[in-house]
Design a protein around this motif. Structure first.
Motif, PDB file in Angstrom:
ATOM      1  N   VAL A 185       0.854  -1.173   0.000  1.00 32.19           N
ATOM      2  CA  VAL A 185       0.000   0.000   0.000  1.00 32.19           C
ATOM      3  C   VAL A 185       0.897   1.232   0.000  1.00 32.19           C
ATOM      4  O   VAL A 185       1.888   1.289   0.724  1.00 32.19           O
ATOM      5  N   ALA A 186       0.557   2.206  -0.817  1.00 34.64           N
ATOM      6  CA  ALA A 186       1.366   3.420  -0.932  1.00 34.64           C
ATOM      7  C   ALA A 186       1.399   4.177   0.395  1.00 34.64           C
ATOM      8  O   ALA A 186       0.380   4.319   1.069  1.00 34.64           O
ATOM      9  N   ASP A 187       2.567   4.639   0.761  1.00 35.82           N
ATOM     10  CA  ASP A 187       2.754   5.438   1.973  1.00 35.82           C
ATOM     11  C   ASP A 187       2.342   6.876   1.684  1.00 35.82           C
ATOM     12  O   ASP A 187       2.709   7.442   0.652  1.00 35.82           O
ATOM     13  N   LEU A 188       1.591   7.486   2.576  1.00 38.14           N
ATOM     14  CA  LEU A 188       1.103   8.857   2.370  1.00 38.14           C
ATOM     15  C   LEU A 188       2.006   9.920   2.995  1.00 38.14           C
ATOM     16  O   LEU A 188       1.817  11.104   2.753  1.00 38.14           O
ATOM     17  N   VAL A 189       2.973   9.510   3.807  1.00 42.17           N
ATOM     18  CA  VAL A 189       3.810  10.455   4.537  1.00 42.17           C
ATOM     19  C   VAL A 189       4.505  11.423   3.573  1.00 42.17           C
ATOM     20  O   VAL A 189       5.083  11.016   2.568  1.00 42.17           O
ATOM     21  N   GLY A 190       4.427  12.704   3.900  1.00 43.92           N
ATOM     22  CA  GLY A 190       5.084  13.745   3.116  1.00 43.92           C
ATOM     23  C   GLY A 190       4.222  14.309   2.008  1.00 43.92           C
ATOM     24  O   GLY A 190       4.565  15.328   1.414  1.00 43.92           O
ATOM     25  N   LYS A 191       3.105  13.679   1.735  1.00 41.47           N
ATOM     26  CA  LYS A 191       2.203  14.182   0.695  1.00 41.47           C
ATOM     27  C   LYS A 191       1.284  15.229   1.306  1.00 41.47           C
ATOM     28  O   LYS A 191       1.322  15.499   2.498  1.00 41.47           O
ATOM     29  N   ASP A 192       0.453  15.816   0.462  1.00 44.91           N
ATOM     30  CA  ASP A 192      -0.562  16.725   0.956  1.00 44.91           C
ATOM     31  C   ASP A 192      -1.901  16.331   0.351  1.00 44.91           C
ATOM     32  O   ASP A 192      -1.980  15.463  -0.520  1.00 44.91           O
ATOM     33  N   TYR A 193      -2.959  16.967   0.806  1.00 43.30           N
ATOM     34  CA  TYR A 193      -4.313  16.634   0.383  1.00 43.30           C
ATOM     35  C   TYR A 193      -4.462  16.652  -1.136  1.00 43.30           C
ATOM     36  O   TYR A 193      -5.009  15.718  -1.717  1.00 43.30           O
ATOM     37  N   ALA A 194      -3.963  17.691  -1.777  1.00 45.13           N
ATOM     38  CA  ALA A 194      -4.128  17.839  -3.227  1.00 45.13           C
ATOM     39  C   ALA A 194      -3.497  16.690  -4.008  1.00 45.13           C
ATOM     40  O   ALA A 194      -4.030  16.256  -5.030  1.00 45.13           O
ATOM     41  N   SER A 195      -2.388  16.164  -3.523  1.00 44.19           N
ATOM     42  CA  SER A 195      -1.689  15.105  -4.250  1.00 44.19           C
ATOM     43  C   SER A 195      -2.382  13.745  -4.146  1.00 44.19           C
ATOM     44  O   SER A 195      -2.033  12.821  -4.873  1.00 44.19           O
ATOM     45  N   LEU A 196      -3.351  13.619  -3.259  1.00 47.64           N
ATOM     46  CA  LEU A 196      -4.032  12.334  -3.075  1.00 47.64           C
ATOM     47  C   LEU A 196      -5.166  12.110  -4.073  1.00 47.64           C
ATOM     48  O   LEU A 196      -5.633  10.988  -4.242  1.00 47.64           O
ATOM     49  N   ASN A 197      -5.636  13.180  -4.690  1.00 49.92           N
ATOM     50  CA  ASN A 197      -6.754  13.088  -5.649  1.00 49.92           C
ATOM     51  C   ASN A 197      -7.968  12.390  -5.045  1.00 49.92           C
ATOM     52  O   ASN A 197      -8.569  11.503  -5.658  1.00 49.92           O
ATOM     53  N   ILE A 198      -8.326  12.784  -3.861  1.00 44.56           N
ATOM     54  CA  ILE A 198      -9.478  12.210  -3.169  1.00 44.56           C
ATOM     55  C   ILE A 198     -10.757  12.808  -3.749  1.00 44.56           C
ATOM     56  O   ILE A 198     -10.884  14.029  -3.853  1.00 44.56           O
ATOM     57  N   THR A 199     -11.684  11.946  -4.109  1.00 49.11           N
ATOM     58  CA  THR A 199     -12.961  12.412  -4.666  1.00 49.11           C
ATOM     59  C   THR A 199     -14.063  12.477  -3.612  1.00 49.11           C
ATOM     60  O   THR A 199     -15.152  12.966  -3.898  1.00 49.11           O
ATOM     61  N   GLN A 200     -13.758  12.008  -2.433  1.00 50.55           N
ATOM     62  CA  GLN A 200     -14.727  12.025  -1.333  1.00 50.55           C
ATOM     63  C   GLN A 200     -15.117  13.460  -1.019  1.00 50.55           C
ATOM     64  O   GLN A 200     -14.264  14.323  -0.841  1.00 50.55           O
ATOM     65  N   GLU A 201     -16.389  13.724  -0.934  1.00 52.10           N
ATOM     66  CA  GLU A 201     -16.895  15.081  -0.734  1.00 52.10           C
ATOM     67  C   GLU A 201     -17.038  15.491   0.736  1.00 52.10           C
ATOM     68  O   GLU A 201     -16.772  16.629   1.087  1.00 52.10           O
ATOM     69  N   THR A 202     -17.515  14.561   1.574  1.00 48.84           N
ATOM     70  CA  THR A 202     -17.827  14.922   2.958  1.00 48.84           C
ATOM     71  C   THR A 202     -17.210  13.950   3.960  1.00 48.84           C
ATOM     72  O   THR A 202     -16.915  12.806   3.642  1.00 48.84           O
ATOM     73  N   CYS A 203     -17.066  14.446   5.168  1.00 48.22           N
ATOM     74  CA  CYS A 203     -16.567  13.633   6.282  1.00 48.22           C
ATOM     75  C   CYS A 203     -17.668  12.659   6.702  1.00 48.22           C
ATOM     76  O   CYS A 203     -18.801  13.088   6.961  1.00 48.22           O
ATOM     77  N   PRO A 204     -17.363  11.367   6.788  1.00 42.57           N
ATOM     78  CA  PRO A 204     -18.390  10.400   7.172  1.00 42.57           C
ATOM     79  C   PRO A 204     -18.840  10.508   8.638  1.00 42.57           C
ATOM     80  O   PRO A 204     -19.872   9.959   8.998  1.00 42.57           O
ATOM     81  N   ILE A 205     -18.110  11.226   9.455  1.00 41.75           N
ATOM     82  CA  ILE A 205     -18.493  11.402  10.864  1.00 41.75           C
ATOM     83  C   ILE A 205     -19.236  12.724  11.060  1.00 41.75           C
ATOM     84  O   ILE A 205     -20.324  12.771  11.599  1.00 41.75           O
TER      85      ILE A 205
END
Length: 159
Positions: free
Chosen positions: A19-39
């Motif tokens: 699984v790719a390590d996320l350390v050192g990245k930022d939100y923009a580089s993740l290309n997350i399409t999720q719109e809202t917080c599930p909590i």
């Protein structure tokens, strides 16, 4: 023969895939399409400086609107739902905005700074940054990952 070679390569790839390590990245580089917080059910992009992330073994990432809610989600998946597919939890470093490993982070408790969910813990990769923040923002204490259990997170949510 070619089918056997391809099948063997697929099996080897599956067995050794990481699984790719996320350390050192930022939100923009993740290309997350999720719109809202599930909590909290608030827009994720609006709170990107506060985000926590839960990553699953298949590589899927769930973004949460604050460290408190990231731990809430993580605890729910691991302990309540008995989901053994949770791989790792990450936080956004409050000073740098970069993603850090939640296991080694330093969390400032009791400061004047509030997340979208109210009282929260403020994560830092470096202890020196956490100490500086604690002094400037009237924090009460610095904790490690060992303090991030269901009782403590529930206490934050009640404050």
């Amino acid at each position: 023969m070619m089918k056997i070679v391809v099948a063997c390569l697929l099996v080897v790839n599956f067995l050794f895939a990481q699984v790719a390590d996320l350390v050192g990245k930022d939100y923009a580089s993740l290309n997350i399409t999720q719109e809202t917080c599930p909590i909290k059910n608030v827009p994720i992009p609006k709170h990107k400086e506060w985000l926590g992330y839960v990553q699953f073994k298949n590589g899927d990432i769930v973004a949460l609107s604050s460290p408190k809610y990231a731990f809430t989600y993580y605890i729910k998946e691991k302990d309540i739902n008995k989901n053994d597919q949770v791989h790792k939890i990450y936080m956004t470093d409050h000073k740098t905005g970069k993603i850090i490993d939640a296991d080694g982070a330093f969390y400032v408790f009791g400061s004047r700074i509030m997340s979208v969910g109210g009282d929260d813990i403020i994560p830092f990769e470096k202890e020196s940054d956490a100490k500086e923040f604690l002094e400037k923002q009237s924090g009460k204490k610095i904790f490690g990952i060992d303090r991030m259990n269901a009782n403590f997170i529930n206490y934050l949510d009640m404050r």
